[in-house]
Design an enzyme around this catalytic site. Sequence first.
Site, PDB file in Angstrom:
ATOM      1  N   ASP A  23       0.811  -1.226   0.000  1.00 25.08           N
ATOM      2  CA  ASP A  23       0.000   0.000   0.000  1.00 25.08           C
ATOM      3  C   ASP A  23       0.843   1.274   0.000  1.00 25.08           C
ATOM      4  O   ASP A  23       0.467   2.297   0.579  1.00 25.08           O
ATOM      5  CB  ASP A  23      -0.975   0.015   1.200  1.00 25.08           C
ATOM      6  CG  ASP A  23      -1.843  -1.224   1.218  1.00 25.08           C
ATOM      7  OD1 ASP A  23      -2.176  -1.715   0.133  1.00 25.08           O
ATOM      8  OD2 ASP A  23      -2.182  -1.689   2.322  1.00 25.08           O
ATOM      9  N   LYS A  26       1.829   2.046  -5.144  1.00 27.56           N
ATOM     10  CA  LYS A  26       2.376   1.459  -6.379  1.00 27.56           C
ATOM     11  C   LYS A  26       1.441   1.709  -7.566  1.00 27.56           C
ATOM     12  O   LYS A  26       1.900   2.041  -8.665  1.00 27.56           O
ATOM     13  CB  LYS A  26       2.579  -0.065  -6.190  1.00 27.56           C
ATOM     14  CG  LYS A  26       3.540  -0.413  -5.067  1.00 27.56           C
ATOM     15  CD  LYS A  26       3.626  -1.910  -4.839  1.00 27.56           C
ATOM     16  CE  LYS A  26       2.379  -2.538  -4.271  1.00 27.56           C
ATOM     17  NZ  LYS A  26       2.017  -2.130  -2.900  1.00 27.56           N
ATOM     18  N   GLY A  50      -4.588  -4.375  -3.747  1.00 23.71           N
ATOM     19  CA  GLY A  50      -5.560  -3.324  -4.076  1.00 23.71           C
ATOM     20  C   GLY A  50      -4.756  -2.112  -4.491  1.00 23.71           C
ATOM     21  O   GLY A  50      -4.125  -1.477  -3.647  1.00 23.71           O
ATOM     22  N   HIS A  51      -4.705  -1.847  -5.791  1.00 22.02           N
ATOM     23  CA  HIS A  51      -3.896  -0.737  -6.312  1.00 22.02           C
ATOM     24  C   HIS A  51      -4.828   0.375  -6.769  1.00 22.02           C
ATOM     25  O   HIS A  51      -5.616   0.204  -7.700  1.00 22.02           O
ATOM     26  CB  HIS A  51      -3.002  -1.230  -7.463  1.00 22.02           C
ATOM     27  CG  HIS A  51      -1.955  -2.215  -7.011  1.00 22.02           C
ATOM     28  ND1 HIS A  51      -0.985  -2.730  -7.828  1.00 22.02           N
ATOM     29  CD2 HIS A  51      -1.719  -2.752  -5.780  1.00 22.02           C
ATOM     30  CE1 HIS A  51      -0.213  -3.554  -7.134  1.00 22.02           C
ATOM     31  NE2 HIS A  51      -0.644  -3.589  -5.897  1.00 22.02           N
ATOM     32  N   GLN A 235       1.961  -6.070  -3.126  1.00 23.35           N
ATOM     33  CA  GLN A 235       2.442  -6.130  -1.722  1.00 23.35           C
ATOM     34  C   GLN A 235       3.751  -5.344  -1.565  1.00 23.35           C
ATOM     35  O   GLN A 235       3.929  -4.353  -2.245  1.00 23.35           O
ATOM     36  CB  GLN A 235       2.607  -7.593  -1.270  1.00 23.35           C
ATOM     37  CG  GLN A 235       1.293  -8.351  -1.105  1.00 23.35           C
ATOM     38  CD  GLN A 235       0.738  -8.922  -2.381  1.00 23.35           C
ATOM     39  OE1 GLN A 235       1.414  -9.608  -3.106  1.00 23.35           O
ATOM     40  NE2 GLN A 235      -0.515  -8.648  -2.668  1.00 23.35           N
TER      41      GLN A 235
HETATM   42  P1  GDP Z   1      -0.764   0.275  -3.553  1.00 25.11           P
HETATM   43  O1  GDP Z   1      -1.356  -0.996  -3.081  1.00 25.11           O
HETATM   44  O2  GDP Z   1       0.700   0.362  -3.312  1.00 25.11           O
HETATM   45  O3  GDP Z   1      -1.109   0.573  -4.991  1.00 25.11           O
HETATM   46  O4  GDP Z   1      -1.417   1.437  -2.676  1.00 25.11           O
HETATM   47  P2  GDP Z   1      -2.982   1.581  -2.270  1.00 25.11           P
HETATM   48  O5  GDP Z   1      -3.741   1.996  -3.470  1.00 25.11           O
HETATM   49  O6  GDP Z   1      -3.448   0.376  -1.560  1.00 25.11           O
HETATM   50  O7  GDP Z   1      -2.890   2.710  -1.184  1.00 25.11           O
HETATM   51  C1  GDP Z   1      -2.361   3.968  -1.469  1.00 25.11           C
HETATM   52  C2  GDP Z   1      -3.455   5.013  -1.180  1.00 25.11           C
HETATM   53  O8  GDP Z   1      -2.865   6.291  -1.118  1.00 25.11           O
HETATM   54  C3  GDP Z   1      -4.501   5.100  -2.278  1.00 25.11           C
HETATM   55  O9  GDP Z   1      -5.717   5.507  -1.692  1.00 25.11           O
HETATM   56  C4  GDP Z   1      -3.970   6.205  -3.187  1.00 25.11           C
HETATM   57  O10 GDP Z   1      -4.993   6.867  -3.919  1.00 25.11           O
HETATM   58  C5  GDP Z   1      -3.358   7.129  -2.175  1.00 25.11           C
HETATM   59  N1  GDP Z   1      -2.177   7.879  -2.626  1.00 25.11           N
HETATM   60  C6  GDP Z   1      -1.169   7.505  -3.459  1.00 25.11           C
HETATM   61  N2  GDP Z   1      -0.218   8.459  -3.504  1.00 25.11           N
HETATM   62  C7  GDP Z   1      -0.635   9.456  -2.699  1.00 25.11           C
HETATM   63  C8  GDP Z   1      -0.071  10.695  -2.296  1.00 25.11           C
HETATM   64  O11 GDP Z   1       1.030  11.074  -2.689  1.00 25.11           O
HETATM   65  N3  GDP Z   1      -0.788  11.442  -1.409  1.00 25.11           N
HETATM   66  C9  GDP Z   1      -1.993  11.037  -0.923  1.00 25.11           C
HETATM   67  N4  GDP Z   1      -2.626  11.835  -0.058  1.00 25.11           N
HETATM   68  N5  GDP Z   1      -2.560   9.881  -1.280  1.00 25.11           N
HETATM   69  C10 GDP Z   1      -1.881   9.092  -2.140  1.00 25.11           C
HETATM   70  P1  IMO Z   2      -0.958  -4.238  -2.173  1.00 28.32           P
HETATM   71  O1  IMO Z   2      -0.494  -4.807  -3.499  1.00 28.32           O
HETATM   72  C1  IMO Z   2      -1.013  -4.624   2.163  1.00 28.32           C
HETATM   73  C2  IMO Z   2      -1.073  -8.705   3.772  1.00 28.32           C
HETATM   74  C3  IMO Z   2      -2.317  -9.158   4.509  1.00 28.32           C
HETATM   75  C4  IMO Z   2      -1.699 -10.116   5.505  1.00 28.32           C
HETATM   76  C5  IMO Z   2      -0.593 -10.782   4.692  1.00 28.32           C
HETATM   77  C6  IMO Z   2      -0.985 -12.129   4.102  1.00 28.32           C
HETATM   78  O2  IMO Z   2      -2.243  -3.510  -2.258  1.00 28.32           O
HETATM   79  O3  IMO Z   2       0.154  -3.466  -1.547  1.00 28.32           O
HETATM   80  P2  IMO Z   2      -2.547 -12.823   2.074  1.00 28.32           P
HETATM   81  O4  IMO Z   2      -4.001 -12.559   1.810  1.00 28.32           O
HETATM   82  O5  IMO Z   2      -1.642 -12.280   1.034  1.00 28.32           O
HETATM   83  O6  IMO Z   2      -2.258 -14.261   2.365  1.00 28.32           O
HETATM   84  O7  IMO Z   2      -2.238 -12.024   3.443  1.00 28.32           O
HETATM   85  O8  IMO Z   2      -0.279  -9.874   3.652  1.00 28.32           O
HETATM   86  N1  IMO Z   2      -1.314  -8.192   2.404  1.00 28.32           N
HETATM   87  C7  IMO Z   2      -1.255  -6.898   2.068  1.00 28.32           C
HETATM   88  N2  IMO Z   2      -1.057  -5.801   2.831  1.00 28.32           N
HETATM   89  N3  IMO Z   2      -1.146  -4.505   0.833  1.00 28.32           N
HETATM   90  C8  IMO Z   2      -1.311  -5.595   0.057  1.00 28.32           C
HETATM   91  O9  IMO Z   2      -1.268  -5.551  -1.287  1.00 28.32           O
HETATM   92  C9  IMO Z   2      -1.425  -6.863   0.671  1.00 28.32           C
HETATM   93  N4  IMO Z   2      -1.622  -8.118   0.221  1.00 28.32           N
HETATM   94  C10 IMO Z   2      -1.535  -8.916   1.284  1.00 28.32           C
HETATM   95  O10 IMO Z   2      -2.968  -8.085   5.134  1.00 28.32           O
HETATM   96  O11 IMO Z   2      -1.077  -9.385   6.527  1.00 28.32           O
HETATM   97 MG    MG Z   3      -2.897  -1.645  -1.827  1.00 27.71          MG
END
Ligand code: GDP
Ligand code: IMO
Ligand code: MG
Length: 435
Positions: A23, A26, A50-51, A235
């Site tokens: 998270d 990416k 979840g991207h 991840q």
């Molecule tokens: P990922 O799994 O690495 O793709 O990240 P996620 O989407 O799960 O979580 C990142 C969250 O931060 C999402 O809600 C994005 O929309 C948000 N986000 C990404 N970059 C920025 C930033 O520079 N500032 C803020 N405020 N939010 C951001």
């Molecule tokens: P993105 O790509 C954050 C965590 C779960 C748990 C562990 C194992 O959005 O960054 P799993 O379901 O993979 O067997 O769970 O890994 N986890 C993540 N945490 N971002 C993710 O993906 C994750 N995918 C799995 O919360 O701790």
């Molecule tokens: Mg994510």
Amino acid sequence: MEEKTFSRPAASATVLVGTQFGDEGKGKLVDYLSDKYDIVVRYQGGANAGHTICFDGKTVVLHLIPSGIFNKDCICVIGNGVVIDPNALMEEIQKVEELGYDVKGRLFISHNAHLIMPYHKRLDSLSESSLSGEQKIGTTGRGIGPSYEDKFARHGIRVVDLLSPKVLEEKLRDNIAAKNKLICKVYEKEEIDVDAIIGEYEAFDKEIDPYVTNTQLYLNRQIKAGKTVLLEGAQGCLLDVDHGTYPFVTSSNPTSGGACTGSGVAPNHIGKIIGVCKAYMTRVGNGDFPTELDDEIGEALGRIGCEFGATTGRKRRCGWLDLVALRYSLVISGVTELALTKLDVLDTFEEIKVCTSYMLDGKEIHDFPTEHQTLSRVQPVYKSLKGWMASNSKAKSFDEMHPNAQAYVTFLEEAVGVPVTFISVGPGRDETVFK
Ligand code: GDP
Ligand code: IMO
Ligand code: MG
């Protein structure tokens, strides 16, 4: 002054990895960079990811489809290292099409990728509920671990099997018979209905067929023809099954090494390795987190950063940036440049702390211990930096950022020895400063 931009890379392939517990942002970065690459590839994980991508006033969360899909000139590939839940994939394809983006002809799925079946999700949840509080991993419940277990035990079912109904039926009968023994005898729960699953999954052959190909060969041929590839990690390095905080990890290799095995792109094609790093830190699920803040600062980071899981909606645990962990991730993945995200979340903090080392049994340590028995005992040592108490969201270049924000970035670069190339100051595509 001419605005700096990210130039088309000379080597064919770039890997983008999360350097923390996932998270990191990416999805935003891959979407932002996708117009510089011909192909974006997911190489591991599944719908546990979840991207999030924010563009044209919309916010979209992708779980399986690579984050280049909203750039119409970009081809997307789901590599052999990904575990695919066909239901989740079809739902996602429909969602993207409804937004006005073609998927057919732009998305290719590896014939070798393994599938996630309903019994994998069931076993994921049964396994979690059988563990006692402290032992629970806190998985996303998407069946990831059980599907990779079958892959490595060599009785998994792959995308290619969906295209041969007879093979699929045979494999499903064998697998479900074995799983039912486990479900009934070990977990003492109700059997899975094999015929219902065969009926449901046989119907996927026509739906999935147009997307399936030998993506390993496809990618190598495209590279030979001069195309560029961005390999999108899911991840983060600290959740890697080999290098992360085992057993509180996912069941694949998000680190850059996984990009090769999970796609068929060989290491000699890789030039840049971009590490995505949040300006603070979050973790969702269980496991050690030395800089976690169980106080009003942690609460403020979560509130301002909207830190809720993009897949499960769970509240993310929050804490200060940990440079001990970051240095470790950068080494393991060979990161050549950093993308620093969510810097704007720190805009209202007068004091910003960064963990520079740990104390363990009265001694200062600088190396990240991955084993729980040690990591659970370390105490973070912090350096305090001055906040900037201002917004950098209008900054078009590093020089236009507040001097204290510049000092924070420079401190980070010097402390880890890797340059920061991108600074993200908001979720939108245009809220990105190229340094
Ligand atoms: P990922 O799994 O690495 O793709 O990240 P996620 O989407 O799960 O979580 C990142 C969250 O931060 C999402 O809600 C994005 O929309 C948000 N986000 C990404 N970059 C920025 C930033 O520079 N500032 C803020 N405020 N939010 C951001
Ligand atoms: P993105 O790509 C954050 C965590 C779960 C748990 C562990 C194992 O959005 O960054 P799993 O379901 O993979 O067997 O769970 O890994 N986890 C993540 N945490 N971002 C993710 O993906 C994750 N995918 C799995 O919360 O701790
Ligand atoms: Mg994510």
